[in-house]
Write a protein that holds these residues in place. Structure first.
Motif, short mmCIF file in Angstrom:
data_model
loop_
_atom_site.label_atom_id
_atom_site.label_comp_id
_atom_site.label_asym_id
_atom_site.label_seq_id
_atom_site.Cartn_x
_atom_site.Cartn_y
_atom_site.Cartn_z
N LEU A 138 0.83 -1.20 0.00
CA LEU A 138 0.00 0.00 0.00
C LEU A 138 0.87 1.25 0.00
O LEU A 138 0.66 2.20 -0.77
N VAL A 147 1.03 4.17 -2.90
CA VAL A 147 0.80 5.60 -2.64
C VAL A 147 2.01 6.41 -3.09
O VAL A 147 1.88 7.38 -3.84
N TYR A 174 -8.82 -0.30 0.24
CA TYR A 174 -7.66 0.61 0.29
C TYR A 174 -7.21 1.04 -1.11
O TYR A 174 -6.59 2.07 -1.26
N LEU A 175 -7.50 0.20 -2.07
CA LEU A 175 -7.08 0.51 -3.43
C LEU A 175 -8.29 0.40 -4.36
O LEU A 175 -9.31 -0.20 -4.01
N PRO A 207 -4.73 4.52 -4.95
CA PRO A 207 -5.25 4.50 -3.58
C PRO A 207 -6.64 5.10 -3.50
O PRO A 207 -6.98 6.02 -4.24
N THR A 208 -7.44 4.60 -2.60
CA THR A 208 -8.71 5.25 -2.26
C THR A 208 -8.44 6.24 -1.12
O THR A 208 -7.34 6.29 -0.57
N GLY A 226 -7.25 4.36 1.62
CA GLY A 226 -5.85 3.98 1.45
C GLY A 226 -4.92 5.10 1.89
O GLY A 226 -3.96 4.89 2.64
N TYR A 227 -5.24 6.31 1.45
CA TYR A 227 -4.43 7.45 1.88
C TYR A 227 -4.49 7.60 3.39
O TYR A 227 -3.50 7.90 4.04
N TYR A 282 -2.24 5.19 5.01
CA TYR A 282 -0.87 5.63 4.73
C TYR A 282 -0.47 6.75 5.68
O TYR A 282 0.59 6.71 6.32
#
Lengths: 336, 336
Positions: free
Chosen positions: A13, A17, A57-58, A69-70, A73-74, A77
């Motif tokens: 992940l 990103v 997440y993606l 990334p969604t 996801g961000y 991160y």
DNA sequence: CGCTGGCACTCGATAGAATAGAGTGCTAAG
DNA sequence: CTTAGCACTCTATTCTATCGAGTGCCAGCG
């Protein structure tokens, strides 16, 4: 939804990103296998990416493209990796220090210069909000005669900032009386926050009472005005998106200062420093993220600084910059 | 280059501009023959268009497309037709009057509200410049003690605006001395423009002399600061162009306030109200036009208002708006 | 059980060819 | 001087074919 996040998935992940932030292109599994330093085959990465996608997440722009990334996801991160130092900014540290030792002049300039500094450091649009009204204390009140019926009200606050307003009077008032009222009000109101001003007791003279009331009213009005916002680098928004339509929506939103202010306030009130895309709850900013930090003067959170950029944003760098500048600004303001 | 401009060619040029401004599509001869009211065949129009092209008023994006106006074409259009009334704005007249009767508050607010009014009326980015430094006269100078070494300089100008600055002193100075210097400077400098301040003669005391010098220096600094610019509606730029790159360039240029100010000054100094595309002499604004008008207070040109939009701009409407608002602002400011 | 190579499949992006049609410039005639 | 007519140009659109990046899945391997 959220399955277990083992170390490798997290690393993937992270790599997605990092890569996507830089390239703006969907990231594929074989590319990661080659470049990212994760020592497994592309097939394995593919499997994990699949899981990450199902866990939210993606996402894929379309079948048979790489992943991007969604917002979620961000978020992961940022929460997980952004605390790690970004030492690429050690260089900038010097120039920020320099900026703040050289900076001088009125508060307003200070804020807009700070805003400009931020936007130049990051290439995103920068926001600096002035002190919130509750924290501004009155230092002195002065009335200056302009002509027979008009009086200039000057207020100096605890930070040395000055607010002014011309007041129209019903009756003429002598210079001596003006001075009397000035002194009286300064004595009574010094040290009070603008937010909570009470009516001063009667002086005996109806004319003077009227002037006092008018003055206090006017002082209260300063509250709104002092909630200044300094937005610089709006043009950077046009770098961040290539749909001219998105640019228009974002810029139009940034022009509504009260929206920006309450947005920042909301984020801070949740104890967050970062708000990502849909988390902002503002439709036209769905593709934006906001990174904020309050600045602290003498133990108090006076105001805040922030950045508005695309969700596809270099969070470590931006967080470093925001932290650096907010502490710098806080220190500088504490010195006076 | 410029051949004779008979009436029909002028009418055709006018029709092309009107049509292109509205549609953003190249305009063809047969379309004009059908719609514009010019009572000749498309072939005749074609011939004239050809001439107009060779004379530099029109251009073709490519062979076998319609024509679009060149900067020179817009220039002719503006010089020849823009003086004719645009009565579509009679409606707005009321709301502008209303705006200015309701408007109040500090100068700064007045200007930024005016800027917002302009941008809303026209859908282009609006610029309002504050009074130029030469026209600002000093009304009073006051020194307020903040603490032992720091003094707040307050200047009230002839328009009631206040400028302020914190000065750091080398030596402590008593409140009494501060007052003495305040009074002395106010007496000496009242009525002088910020632009031309001379050193006051010596007082006898070196400490006081130093304070005087410092104060005059600081007053001079107000000159730059008072040259305030209020730009609103920058987001409208994103409506005007569909190349995101152009948007970026234009916005970045608008953020350089001094550039905008000197641009406006240049236009006005040539006695013009409109500058078109290449006439601006600013590469990134090659696709923009600027429409400006000074506002007059008590017979003096204090500052100016303007609009920045694409060359493909509705000049009659914009000129009407700018004229309306500048006289409104002038009147409003004359009242006090 | 987790990892990997292999493979069929999907689907956007790119390129080429064909077509349509908007618009032109020119000419010859009224 | 104007106009109808016409050949010509060139973009925009559509369609098809092809390419290839990337995926999901499966079977085999340590």
């Amino acid at each position: 939804m959220s399955g277990p996040m083992d170390q490798r998935k997290a690393a993937i992940l992270r790599a997605v990103v990092d890569e996507y932030v830089q390239s703006a292109e969907p990231v594929g599994s074989s590319y990661l296998a080659r470049v990212s330093g994760i020592q497994v085959s592309s097939a394995t990465i593919r499997n994990d990416m699949n899981l990450l996608e199902h866990e939210g997440y993606l996402t894929q722009p379309h079948t048979s493209a790489g992943r991007i990334p969604t917002d979620k996801g961000y978020r992961y991160y940022v929460d997980t990796f952004a605390s790690e130092v970004d030492d690429s900014d050690v260089l900038q540290f010097k120039s920020v220090e320099e900026f703040f030792t050289k900076a001088h002049g009125a508060l307003a300039e200070m804020f807009s210069d700070t805003s400009r500094l931020l936007t130049n450091m990051t290439n995103y649009a920068a926001v600096v909000t002035g002190p919130s009204p509750e924290t501004i204390l009155i230092r002195s009140v002065q009335l200056v005669s302009l002509d027979s019926r008009r009086v200039l009200l000057l207020m100096v606050d605890s930070k040395g900032a000055v607010e002014k307003k011309v007041m129209e009077l019903a009756n003429e008032i002598s210079e001596a009386d003006l001075e009397k009222v000035s002194n009286m009000l300064t004595r009574k109101l010094r040290g009070f926050p603008l937010g909570s001003l009470c009516e001063p007791e009667s002086t005996g003279s109806p004319d003077l009472d009227q002037l006092c009331t008018l003055t206090v009213e006017s002082l209260k009005e300063f509250q709104g005005e002092s909630e200044a916002v300094y937005i610089e680098g709006a043009s950077k928004v046009a770098n961040a998106f290539d749909a001219v339509d998105t640019v228009r929506r974002v810029l139009a939103t940034l022009e509504q200062h009260f929206l920006v202010v309450s947005l920042i306030r909301d984020v801070l009130s949740k104890g967050q420093k970062v708000a990502i895309g849909s988390e902002l709850g503002i439709e036209p900013l769905a593709e934006c993220s906001v990174v904020v930090s309050p600045y602290v003067v003498e133990g108090e959170q006076l105001g805040s600084i922030g950045l508005v950029g695309p969700t596809r944003m270099n969070y470590p760098k931006v967080l470093a910059a925001v932290n650096l500048v907010s502490t710098g600004l806080g220190k500088r303001l504490s010195e006076g």
